[in-house]
Write a protein that holds these residues in place. Sequence first.
Motif, PDB file in Angstrom:
ATOM      1  N   LYS A  64     -23.743  42.713 -44.456  1.00 53.19           N
ATOM      2  CA  LYS A  64     -22.658  42.305 -43.559  1.00 53.19           C
ATOM      3  C   LYS A  64     -21.736  43.479 -43.242  1.00 53.19           C
ATOM      4  N   THR A  65     -21.433  43.638 -41.961  1.00 56.80           N
ATOM      5  CA  THR A  65     -20.600  44.745 -41.495  1.00 56.80           C
ATOM      6  C   THR A  65     -19.236  44.729 -42.179  1.00 56.80           C
ATOM      7  N   ARG A  66     -18.786  45.921 -42.548  1.00 58.87           N
ATOM      8  CA  ARG A  66     -17.456  46.067 -43.143  1.00 58.87           C
ATOM      9  C   ARG A  66     -16.721  47.162 -42.372  1.00 58.87           C
ATOM     10  N   VAL A  67     -15.680  46.758 -41.642  1.00 57.53           N
ATOM     11  CA  VAL A  67     -14.878  47.695 -40.869  1.00 57.53           C
ATOM     12  C   VAL A  67     -13.401  47.344 -41.039  1.00 57.53           C
ATOM     13  N   GLY A  68     -12.525  48.318 -40.717  1.00 54.37           N
ATOM     14  CA  GLY A  68     -11.093  48.079 -40.837  1.00 54.37           C
ATOM     15  C   GLY A  68     -10.600  47.040 -39.857  1.00 54.37           C
ATOM     16  N   TRP A  69     -11.169  47.046 -38.670  1.00 61.02           N
ATOM     17  CA  TRP A  69     -10.829  46.019 -37.692  1.00 61.02           C
ATOM     18  C   TRP A  69     -12.062  45.762 -36.835  1.00 61.02           C
ATOM     19  N   TRP A  70     -12.138  44.555 -36.350  1.00 63.00           N
ATOM     20  CA  TRP A  70     -13.332  44.113 -35.624  1.00 63.00           C
ATOM     21  C   TRP A  70     -13.124  44.309 -34.126  1.00 63.00           C
ATOM     22  N   LYS A  71     -14.144  44.844 -33.466  1.00 61.69           N
ATOM     23  CA  LYS A  71     -14.111  44.998 -32.019  1.00 61.69           C
ATOM     24  C   LYS A  71     -15.166  44.098 -31.388  1.00 61.69           C
ATOM     25  N   ILE A  72     -14.869  43.619 -30.201  1.00 60.97           N
ATOM     26  CA  ILE A  72     -15.800  42.735 -29.506  1.00 60.97           C
ATOM     27  C   ILE A  72     -17.151  43.433 -29.351  1.00 60.97           C
ATOM     28  N   GLU A 408     -29.560  45.947 -32.277  1.00 63.63           N
ATOM     29  CA  GLU A 408     -28.629  46.983 -32.699  1.00 63.63           C
ATOM     30  C   GLU A 408     -27.881  46.561 -33.955  1.00 63.63           C
ATOM     31  N   SER A 409     -27.846  47.467 -34.956  1.00 60.26           N
ATOM     32  CA  SER A 409     -27.081  47.154 -36.161  1.00 60.26           C
ATOM     33  C   SER A 409     -26.172  48.305 -36.576  1.00 60.26           C
ATOM     34  N   HIS A 410     -25.832  49.156 -35.635  1.00 55.07           N
ATOM     35  CA  HIS A 410     -24.876  50.222 -35.902  1.00 55.07           C
ATOM     36  C   HIS A 410     -23.487  49.749 -35.498  1.00 55.07           C
ATOM     37  N   ASN A 411     -22.461  50.057 -36.311  1.00 51.86           N
ATOM     38  CA  ASN A 411     -21.156  49.457 -36.032  1.00 51.86           C
ATOM     39  C   ASN A 411     -20.038  50.484 -35.841  1.00 51.86           C
ATOM     40  N   GLU A 412     -20.372  51.658 -35.331  1.00 53.77           N
ATOM     41  CA  GLU A 412     -19.335  52.580 -34.876  1.00 53.77           C
ATOM     42  C   GLU A 412     -19.280  52.499 -33.352  1.00 53.77           C
ATOM     43  N   TRP A 413     -18.133  52.083 -32.831  1.00 57.61           N
ATOM     44  CA  TRP A 413     -18.016  51.766 -31.414  1.00 57.61           C
ATOM     45  C   TRP A 413     -18.508  52.905 -30.523  1.00 57.61           C
TER      46      TRP A 413
END
Length: 500
Positions: A64-72, A408-413
């Motif tokens: 599960k993605t873990r980021v400081g804040w979620w982007k659309i 896609e499973s990369h989570n850097e905008w």
Amino acid sequence: MKRIFEVNPWTITSHELQPADKRLQESMTSLGNEYMGMRGMFEETYSGDSLQGVYIGGVWFPDKTRVGWWKIGYPEYFGKAINALNFVKAIIQIDGVTVDLATVPYTDFEVSLDMQAGVLHRQFTVNGVQVQVDRFISVATKELADLRWSFTAIDGQTHDVQLTALIDGDVVNEDSNYDEKFWDVLDAEVTNDTAFLMTRTVPNPFGVPQFTVAARQRFVSDLPAIDVVQEDKQVGNVFAGQVGAATQRIEKRVIVTTSRDYADDTAVKHATDTIFASIASATYDDLYDAHVAGWAARWEKADVQITGDEAAQQGIRFNLFQLFATYYGNDARLNIGPKGFTGEKYGGATYWDTEAFAIPVYLGVTDPAVVKSLLQYRYQQLPGAYHNAQQQDLAGALFPMVTFDGIESHNEWEITFEEIHRNSTIAYAIYNYTHLTGDRSWLENEGSEVLVGIARFWADRVHYSARNDAYMIHGVTGPNEYENNINNNYYTNWMAKWVL
């Protein structure tokens, strides 16, 4: 700069164990056969810093993605090839003392990866007993990992030696986003001369299939079996006896099977016995020679010879060895993770680097069928590429920056949504294959579907500027990855135009 490994055209060798460089040693001496691979960690107990890693091609988990804040539009998970059951783990005791090179005195240390043969060799001497360990992951029988321990007393004395050979399912990933464990144990059994463990990835909420991985071990041993180990997540067999000047050997054969190749768990388990039956009459030398012959065939086609610079010769062979250990075109469901089987970084996933940088190499040093399998991999994931474009409200197909299944499973905008030049690289790979091999059959069938999907994406992603009387592409990150959210990156624009 201190040299850790000795310069040799065909080996990666060190006669020193430097605890501060232990992880580097493990990475540099990794083994693989595309189907599976592992870091060069010690089999026996080592209480110092180490990264244990056994990886099975195509077996992964959606962390599960873990980021400081979620982007659309952020992907819900980051796919990663997870550390699988450790089937090389062992405990060695000499005269009742557990061998741990982080704590016990030792001499005669060596670790050496033979790149020509695809074999990892280690040796050391503890309390008058020389221990040699040879390990290979067979390119002749893809499910087979073979380990052989040799014990020899070199001090004129007789010593008590005990080896506990284990399969351990209680493993972790250091890069787990939430410090979770990814495996459950489904089945375990042990008899006097064999042990079996079956594991399955824990459930996930993303619809990604769970994977079953099973391992069975059998032995050819000069020392008798005296006991077994059966715990919640670990099984094993214990061998013990006296060792003098005559070398005593214990060979451990492991067969690893997965749900990627079989319909259900019963079939996965049954396959371990079936494959063992196929090699039952083979000696260690038979299995070793078949494996070495497989690597010899690869090197005959691929070896790049450099005269006058042994370090460069060693370097080019190391790069080719790790590429071939990671991927050799036998399974079009697989691809080339950026670090191969050497560790957890980049999650063992597929990146655009395959088409941009690896395919040109494979076209030069392997049979064209190897590259055709890489192209087929992208064709099989074309539905996922259409899904990725739809996530951005765009037409056509957008191949992912990071993936196992096409989604896609990369989570850097700035990379996921802006580094879209990657899409053109798929077309570039199709062009290279067709141009350099002269084979148009794939282009005129599966390849044409891929190219049309990519072209439709670019046709929708560009916009027309009446003021400049030109088509433009705004809001991208170029391939250098350092300048984000820019307009009209030269590389991105030029490649889009070329594709269209």
